[in-house]
Design a protein around this motif. Structure first.
Motif, PDB file in Angstrom:
ATOM      1  N   CYS A 159     -44.712  55.034 -34.370  1.00 25.95           N
ATOM      2  CA  CYS A 159     -43.476  55.800 -34.255  1.00 25.95           C
ATOM      3  C   CYS A 159     -43.453  56.852 -35.368  1.00 25.95           C
ATOM      4  O   CYS A 159     -43.714  56.539 -36.522  1.00 25.95           O
ATOM      5  N   CYS A 196     -40.317  55.841 -37.983  1.00 27.22           N
ATOM      6  CA  CYS A 196     -40.330  54.650 -38.845  1.00 27.22           C
ATOM      7  C   CYS A 196     -41.743  54.168 -39.182  1.00 27.22           C
ATOM      8  O   CYS A 196     -41.905  53.304 -40.034  1.00 27.22           O
ATOM      9  N   CYS A 241     -40.262  54.870 -31.368  1.00 23.31           N
ATOM     10  CA  CYS A 241     -40.026  53.525 -30.858  1.00 23.31           C
ATOM     11  C   CYS A 241     -38.590  53.430 -30.331  1.00 23.31           C
ATOM     12  O   CYS A 241     -37.749  54.272 -30.657  1.00 23.31           O
ATOM     13  N   CYS A 276     -35.759  53.390 -32.976  1.00 28.01           N
ATOM     14  CA  CYS A 276     -35.362  54.670 -33.573  1.00 28.01           C
ATOM     15  C   CYS A 276     -34.638  55.569 -32.573  1.00 28.01           C
ATOM     16  O   CYS A 276     -33.733  56.296 -32.941  1.00 28.01           O
TER      17      CYS A 276
HETATM   18 ZN   LIG Z   1     -39.347  53.854 -34.997  1.00 26.45          ZN
END
Ligand SMILES: [Zn+2]
Length: 270
Positions: free
Chosen positions: A54, A57, A101, A104
């Protein structure tokens, strides 16, 4: 977070003309979501730019249908002061895509904790008066959210060694506001993510301690240099772009620099 050079994206043959046709259909009133196949076609290419992690993150992403986030939301913008139908004209512009992801990019409340986050249709600006409601120069807007596709935004995020909680790295009020808003909206403080980030940090700090010990020994025992360089290579592997939470690990490694251990600065620069 790490910097991602989106210009390196390799697209499937014919993608630009398919995107152009979808953009025209949306301009004529069609819903962008009716053409989601267009951005889904770029999912694998986007994923490969940061080792299937991701971009917000730095967690590894398992297969997800929803992994292409529109940085400027395509359907609505809840932060706008006037009703905003989303940046529909950017729905098929690959420069607006971020690999993300579901934690997020989708609004949710943590199951195991009290945190709430997820980007969804959030897109705050530092100066709301400069918001675009129709095609125009994007440079006019100053996004509050940190953008992995901006060269230095990622450096404004770090994590606490004690618990893996994300934190701002700057004391500048604007930079701090951007980092703290991003932590909340990208749900970077989601407890299970903090736990994994913390485990990664514990391993890194332990490796740094060991490397420091071996570095001092190698000063007087050249035969031990190999042991030190093996440990230094291990630390290097934790900060390369494809390593999980590598931006946070760089922040922690920076905090370990000292005149006694010049190798840390060298590792950061190499
Ligand atoms: Zn993420």
């Amino acid at each position: 977070m790490r910097y991602v050079d989106i210009d390196e994206l390799v697209m499937p043959s014919g993608w630009l003309s398919r995107a152009g046709a979808a953009a025209l259909a949306v301009l004529a009133g069609d819903d962008p979501n009716n053409h989601s196949i267009v951005w889904r076609d770029l999912k694998d290419g986007l994923a490969s730019l940061l080792g299937d992690k991701c971009w917000y993150c730095e967690s590894w992403i398992d297969r997800s249908d929803n992994a292409v986030d529109h940085f400027r939301p395509k359907n609505s913008v809840s932060d706008a002061i006037a009703p905003h139908k989303g940046y529909r004209w950017l729905a098929f512009d690959h420069l607006n895509y971020r690999y993300s992801c579901t934690f997020c990019n989708s609004r949710r409340k943590g199951i195991d904790d009290a945190t709430v986050g997820g980007k969804a249709d959030r897109f705050p600006l530092l100066d709301e008066a400069k918001r675009l409601y129709a095609p125009g120069p994007l440079a006019q807007e100053q996004p509050t959210l940190l953008d992995p596709c901006e060269l230095h935004d990622w450096e404004l995020l770090g994590c606490q060694q004690e618990n893996g909680q994300p934190c701002a790295t700057s004391f500048d009020p604007i930079k701090r506001l951007r980092a703290e808003t991003s932590i909340e909206i990208y749900h970077l403080h989601y407890e299970p993510t903090c736990k994994v980030r913390h485990r990664t940090a514990v391993q890194l700090i332990s490796d740094i301690e060991e490397a420091k010990r071996l570095f001092i020994i190698a000063q007087t025992s050249p035969a031990r240099e190999r042991d030190f360089s093996n440990m230094a290579r291990r630390i290097k592997r934790a900060i390369i772009p494809k390593a999980p939470f590598s931006g946070d690990m760089i922040f922690l490694l920076r905090g370990q620099r000292s005149a006694e251990h010049p190798w840390i600065q060298q590792l950061l620069e190499s």
